[in-house]
Design a protein around this motif. Sequence first.
Motif, PDB file in Angstrom:
ATOM      1  N   THR A   9      44.961 -28.076  32.909  1.00 58.64           N
ATOM      2  CA  THR A   9      45.657 -27.619  34.119  1.00 58.64           C
ATOM      3  C   THR A   9      45.782 -28.769  35.106  1.00 58.64           C
ATOM      4  O   THR A   9      44.888 -29.605  35.206  1.00 58.64           O
ATOM      5  CB  THR A   9      44.887 -26.482  34.823  1.00 58.64           C
ATOM      6  N   GLY A  10      46.882 -28.806  35.814  1.00 64.81           N
ATOM      7  CA  GLY A  10      47.052 -29.807  36.871  1.00 64.81           C
ATOM      8  C   GLY A  10      48.487 -30.281  37.008  1.00 64.81           C
ATOM      9  O   GLY A  10      49.116 -30.651  36.024  1.00 64.81           O
ATOM     10  N   GLU A  41      49.319 -32.923  38.280  1.00 62.69           N
ATOM     11  CA  GLU A  41      49.373 -34.376  38.108  1.00 62.69           C
ATOM     12  C   GLU A  41      49.490 -34.802  36.656  1.00 62.69           C
ATOM     13  O   GLU A  41      49.673 -35.973  36.361  1.00 62.69           O
ATOM     14  CB  GLU A  41      48.111 -35.014  38.727  1.00 62.69           C
ATOM     15  N   ASP A 101      49.591 -26.172  38.418  1.00 65.03           N
ATOM     16  CA  ASP A 101      48.655 -25.411  39.260  1.00 65.03           C
ATOM     17  C   ASP A 101      49.381 -24.283  39.991  1.00 65.03           C
ATOM     18  O   ASP A 101      49.412 -24.221  41.215  1.00 65.03           O
ATOM     19  CB  ASP A 101      47.989 -26.360  40.270  1.00 65.03           C
ATOM     20  N   GLY A 112      40.896 -27.273  37.632  1.00 63.85           N
ATOM     21  CA  GLY A 112      41.278 -26.089  38.401  1.00 63.85           C
ATOM     22  C   GLY A 112      40.182 -25.070  38.615  1.00 63.85           C
ATOM     23  O   GLY A 112      40.455 -23.913  38.945  1.00 63.85           O
ATOM     24  N   ASP A 144      43.014 -24.810  42.902  1.00 67.52           N
ATOM     25  CA  ASP A 144      42.129 -24.464  41.786  1.00 67.52           C
ATOM     26  C   ASP A 144      42.182 -22.957  41.524  1.00 67.52           C
ATOM     27  O   ASP A 144      41.390 -22.187  42.046  1.00 67.52           O
ATOM     28  CB  ASP A 144      40.692 -24.932  42.084  1.00 67.52           C
TER      29      ASP A 144
HETATM   30 MG    MG Z   1      43.323 -29.800  39.068  1.00 69.84          MG
END
Ligand code: MG
Length: 412
Positions: free
Chosen positions: A183-184, A186, A226, A249, A256
């Motif tokens: 997850t993310g 970025e 996210d 997250g 998160d």
């Molecule tokens: Mg994250």
Amino acid sequence: MISVEEALGLILENIREIGFEKVDIKEALGRVIAEDVYARRNIPPWDNSAMDGYAVIVNDVEGASKENPAVLKIIESLPAGYISESKLKSGEAIKIMTGAPMPNGADAVVMAEYTENDGGKVRIFKRPEKGDHIRKAGEDVKDGQLVIKKGQLIRPSEIGMLASMARSIVSVYQRPRVAILATGDELVDLDEEICGAKIINSNTYAVGAQIQECGALPILLGIARDRQDELEEKLRLGMNADIIITSGGVSVGDYDHVKDVVKGLGGDLRLWKVAIKPGKPLAFSILNGRPMFGLPGNPVASMVTFEIFVRPAILKMMGHKKIFRPIIYATIKDDLKKKENRRHFIRASVQSDGDGYVVETTGDQGSHMMTSMIKANGLIIFHENDTAIKAGDKVKVMLLDRSFEYRKDAGY
Ligand code: MG
Ligand code: AMP
């Protein structure tokens, strides 16, 4: 925050063993056997010779020595794989090879080294004891005996035993399918264009490899942004796996969302935050009846929490009895300091030094620092109640692998 032991206890309580499947013996290495294996035959099947030499009657060679050899008539040469038709009579010997069934009448084997062949005769230079160099029927395995217990890891020796029991097919625990979702916002995946504030999703691959190392099957679910809707959608794809893992997250940042999404999907959050470093924000839930681990996003934190919490869970699910890494005591080369409260798992290099082990830390311990993980083959366990370790102290080290570099003073 709960302790490492409490967290592990709670997690393992929620792990059930997976089902069985049958596999070919050639595919069985590294699997866990799911049946008790009973011998179907004696091993050895009959008394046989442990040496190349001569089968004799001990009474015939009483007092034989180098100076005063006994002389016997060779009536046959018996290779392994054949049964002698003869019954040995006084004054006779049968030349016999290792593994050949003992001929009738013979009660010892004299090693070839203590004999001299003289055409049709053999000179015996040593008096054997009754039973010398005879491997008795059933002395290794008796027909009907339990030879491999359910739950045993199948190593090359178990493969050998199964083969000698004529077992070409064996029942083993299935390999759990372990779904992993990164997850993310970025993250970009391998081979995608990387620009701006993006970084490559490495956790999927590192954790995927850890899953494989356990003998389980990783299912890569890719990356979720996210956003609750995307997290939910991607997580649903893994909800029928045997174990579900997310990375990132689960901390206290604004984005998160993993815990909320798990709850939204009907999951039951059983623990969050363990007194550990790296890896404090670890979460564990039951989602769709499956164990679900929310690993922290920092690469080392996800790998270390996997080692400590997920690996034993996967191994338990796979029927393993030995689910923990070995712990050894080693003499540390560095001074270490920390605050109380959390148990630190410190990346370290451990080496055998002849009569024990020495250990040193492998560099910066930031939970994002992969280089110190690369150099490590163990994790020093720095207990929550301790604040200082001095060079020369004995410390506990969890081994991540069991091989050491060759050194003259610490070899075999
Ligand atoms: Mg994250
Ligand atoms: P998080 O736990 O989501 O706050 O992430 C903590 C740190 O780990 C951040 O610096 C993330 O960029 C990094 N991170 C999270 N997921 C991954 C991943 N899959 N691969 C590499 N780094 C990650």
